[in-house]
Design a protein around this motif. Structure first.
Motif, PDB file in Angstrom:
ATOM      1  N   VAL A  32       3.870   9.048   0.306  1.00 41.61           N
ATOM      2  CA  VAL A  32       3.433   9.213  -1.082  1.00 41.61           C
ATOM      3  C   VAL A  32       1.918   9.294  -1.097  1.00 41.61           C
ATOM      4  CG1 VAL A  32       3.497   8.214  -3.400  1.00 41.61           C
ATOM      5  CG2 VAL A  32       5.411   7.833  -1.832  1.00 41.61           C
ATOM      6  N   ARG A  33       1.388  10.243  -1.875  1.00 41.38           N
ATOM      7  CA  ARG A  33      -0.070  10.361  -1.995  1.00 41.38           C
ATOM      8  C   ARG A  33      -0.459  10.716  -3.419  1.00 41.38           C
ATOM      9  NH1 ARG A  33      -0.679  15.653   1.783  1.00 41.38           N
ATOM     10  NH2 ARG A  33      -0.518  14.028   3.333  1.00 41.38           N
ATOM     11  N   ASP A  34      -1.691  10.340  -3.756  1.00 41.21           N
ATOM     12  CA  ASP A  34      -2.261  10.639  -5.067  1.00 41.21           C
ATOM     13  C   ASP A  34      -3.074  11.919  -4.936  1.00 41.21           C
ATOM     14  OD1 ASP A  34      -3.646  10.786  -7.457  1.00 41.21           O
ATOM     15  OD2 ASP A  34      -4.432   8.743  -7.343  1.00 41.21           O
ATOM     16  N   LEU A  35      -2.632  12.985  -5.563  1.00 35.33           N
ATOM     17  CA  LEU A  35      -3.293  14.279  -5.445  1.00 35.33           C
ATOM     18  C   LEU A  35      -4.667  14.299  -6.102  1.00 35.33           C
ATOM     19  CD1 LEU A  35      -0.233  16.615  -6.056  1.00 35.33           C
ATOM     20  CD2 LEU A  35      -1.276  15.979  -3.875  1.00 35.33           C
ATOM     21  N   SER A  36      -4.932  13.355  -6.991  1.00 43.03           N
ATOM     22  CA  SER A  36      -6.245  13.312  -7.626  1.00 43.03           C
ATOM     23  C   SER A  36      -7.270  12.568  -6.769  1.00 43.03           C
ATOM     24  CB  SER A  36      -6.155  12.667  -9.009  1.00 43.03           C
ATOM     25  OG  SER A  36      -5.862  11.285  -8.894  1.00 43.03           O
ATOM     26  N   ASN A  37      -6.804  11.936  -5.678  1.00 44.85           N
ATOM     27  CA  ASN A  37      -7.701  11.198  -4.788  1.00 44.85           C
ATOM     28  C   ASN A  37      -7.152  11.259  -3.364  1.00 44.85           C
ATOM     29  OD1 ASN A  37      -9.568   9.546  -3.618  1.00 44.85           O
ATOM     30  ND2 ASN A  37      -8.965   7.708  -4.715  1.00 44.85           N
ATOM     31  N   LEU A  38      -7.246  12.415  -2.748  1.00 44.17           N
ATOM     32  CA  LEU A  38      -6.699  12.593  -1.405  1.00 44.17           C
ATOM     33  C   LEU A  38      -7.395  11.726  -0.363  1.00 44.17           C
ATOM     34  CD1 LEU A  38      -6.056  16.436  -1.368  1.00 44.17           C
ATOM     35  CD2 LEU A  38      -4.394  14.590  -1.647  1.00 44.17           C
ATOM     36  N   ASP A  39      -8.636  11.309  -0.631  1.00 46.58           N
ATOM     37  CA  ASP A  39      -9.347  10.443   0.307  1.00 46.58           C
ATOM     38  C   ASP A  39      -8.730   9.051   0.382  1.00 46.58           C
ATOM     39  OD1 ASP A  39     -11.153  12.421   0.999  1.00 46.58           O
ATOM     40  OD2 ASP A  39     -12.582  11.837  -0.563  1.00 46.58           O
ATOM     41  N   ALA A  40      -7.871   8.717  -0.562  1.00 43.25           N
ATOM     42  CA  ALA A  40      -7.234   7.401  -0.578  1.00 43.25           C
ATOM     43  C   ALA A  40      -6.175   7.266   0.512  1.00 43.25           C
ATOM     44  CB  ALA A  40      -6.615   7.135  -1.950  1.00 43.25           C
ATOM     45  N   GLY A  41      -5.769   8.379   1.092  1.00 47.74           N
ATOM     46  CA  GLY A  41      -4.781   8.318   2.163  1.00 47.74           C
ATOM     47  C   GLY A  41      -3.356   8.489   1.668  1.00 47.74           C
ATOM     48  N   THR A  42      -2.438   8.209   2.555  1.00 52.53           N
ATOM     49  CA  THR A  42      -1.020   8.395   2.278  1.00 52.53           C
ATOM     50  C   THR A  42      -0.270   7.114   2.597  1.00 52.53           C
ATOM     51  OG1 THR A  42      -1.192  10.735   2.848  1.00 52.53           O
ATOM     52  CG2 THR A  42       1.001   9.796   2.868  1.00 52.53           C
ATOM     53  N   LEU A  43       0.576   6.685   1.679  1.00 56.48           N
ATOM     54  CA  LEU A  43       1.441   5.536   1.914  1.00 56.48           C
ATOM     55  C   LEU A  43       2.751   6.021   2.514  1.00 56.48           C
ATOM     56  CD1 LEU A  43       1.056   3.627  -1.457  1.00 56.48           C
ATOM     57  CD2 LEU A  43       0.019   3.032   0.726  1.00 56.48           C
ATOM     58  N   ARG A  44       3.260   5.314   3.496  1.00 60.38           N
ATOM     59  CA  ARG A  44       4.576   5.611   4.064  1.00 60.38           C
ATOM     60  C   ARG A  44       5.449   4.395   3.810  1.00 60.38           C
ATOM     61  NH1 ARG A  44       0.642   7.795   7.040  1.00 60.38           N
ATOM     62  NH2 ARG A  44       0.862   9.873   7.865  1.00 60.38           N
ATOM     63  N   LEU A  45       6.505   4.595   3.038  1.00 59.92           N
ATOM     64  CA  LEU A  45       7.354   3.486   2.632  1.00 59.92           C
ATOM     65  C   LEU A  45       8.830   3.831   2.795  1.00 59.92           C
ATOM     66  CD1 LEU A  45       5.537   2.756  -0.733  1.00 59.92           C
ATOM     67  CD2 LEU A  45       5.416   1.350   1.312  1.00 59.92           C
ATOM     68  N   PRO A  46       9.653   2.820   3.053  1.00 59.88           N
ATOM     69  CA  PRO A  46      11.091   3.051   3.038  1.00 59.88           C
ATOM     70  C   PRO A  46      11.537   3.415   1.623  1.00 59.88           C
ATOM     71  CG  PRO A  46      10.566   0.960   4.107  1.00 59.88           C
ATOM     72  CD  PRO A  46       9.309   1.465   3.451  1.00 59.88           C
ATOM     73  N   GLY A  47      12.500   4.303   1.526  1.00 61.94           N
ATOM     74  CA  GLY A  47      13.025   4.696   0.220  1.00 61.94           C
ATOM     75  C   GLY A  47      13.501   3.505  -0.590  1.00 61.94           C
ATOM     76  N   ALA A  48      14.071   2.489   0.082  1.00 62.49           N
ATOM     77  CA  ALA A  48      14.564   1.306  -0.620  1.00 62.49           C
ATOM     78  C   ALA A  48      13.441   0.576  -1.353  1.00 62.49           C
ATOM     79  CB  ALA A  48      15.245   0.360   0.369  1.00 62.49           C
ATOM     80  N   VAL A  49      12.258   0.537  -0.760  1.00 63.44           N
ATOM     81  CA  VAL A  49      11.113  -0.117  -1.405  1.00 63.44           C
ATOM     82  C   VAL A  49      10.725   0.636  -2.675  1.00 63.44           C
ATOM     83  CG1 VAL A  49       8.658  -0.650  -1.163  1.00 63.44           C
ATOM     84  CG2 VAL A  49      10.227  -1.141   0.708  1.00 63.44           C
ATOM     85  N   LEU A  50      10.667   1.960  -2.578  1.00 65.56           N
ATOM     86  CA  LEU A  50      10.324   2.757  -3.760  1.00 65.56           C
ATOM     87  C   LEU A  50      11.361   2.594  -4.858  1.00 65.56           C
ATOM     88  CD1 LEU A  50       9.021   5.928  -1.966  1.00 65.56           C
ATOM     89  CD2 LEU A  50       7.664   4.255  -3.209  1.00 65.56           C
ATOM     90  N   ARG A  51      12.633   2.540  -4.485  1.00 70.73           N
ATOM     91  CA  ARG A  51      13.680   2.345  -5.505  1.00 70.73           C
ATOM     92  C   ARG A  51      13.557   0.970  -6.156  1.00 70.73           C
ATOM     93  NH1 ARG A  51      16.171   5.459  -1.686  1.00 70.73           N
ATOM     94  NH2 ARG A  51      17.047   3.717  -0.539  1.00 70.73           N
ATOM     95  N   GLU A  52      13.198  -0.065  -5.382  1.00 68.97           N
ATOM     96  CA  GLU A  52      12.989  -1.403  -5.949  1.00 68.97           C
ATOM     97  C   GLU A  52      11.849  -1.409  -6.953  1.00 68.97           C
ATOM     98  OE1 GLU A  52      12.616  -4.703  -3.270  1.00 68.97           O
ATOM     99  OE2 GLU A  52      14.229  -3.929  -2.006  1.00 68.97           O
TER     100      GLU A  52
END
Length: 57
Positions: A32-52
């Motif tokens: 997951v990344r914020d397109l308005s701030n690409l310098d912030a990097g990318t988060l990699r998370l399990p789908g279960a965490v995002l659903r929670e």
């Protein structure tokens, strides 16, 4: 070794500046990344965490 991102598969979440994509070689994991701030990097998370968190992607 970290999972690689499926760069061509990044899709925007409608009405937000967020984009997400599956990660290569990881079952039920998303990047997951914020397109308005690409310098912030990318988060990699399990789908279960995002659903929670209530993220519907």
């Amino acid at each position: 070794m970290p999972h690689r991102l499926a760069e061509p598969l990044f899709a925007e979440v409608e009405g937000t500046t967020v984009a997400y994509a599956p990660t290569d070689g990881a079952e039920d994991a998303l990047a997951v990344r914020d397109l308005s701030n690409l310098d912030a990097g990318t988060l990699r998370l399990p789908g279960a965490v995002l659903r929670e968190l209530g993220v519907a992607i």
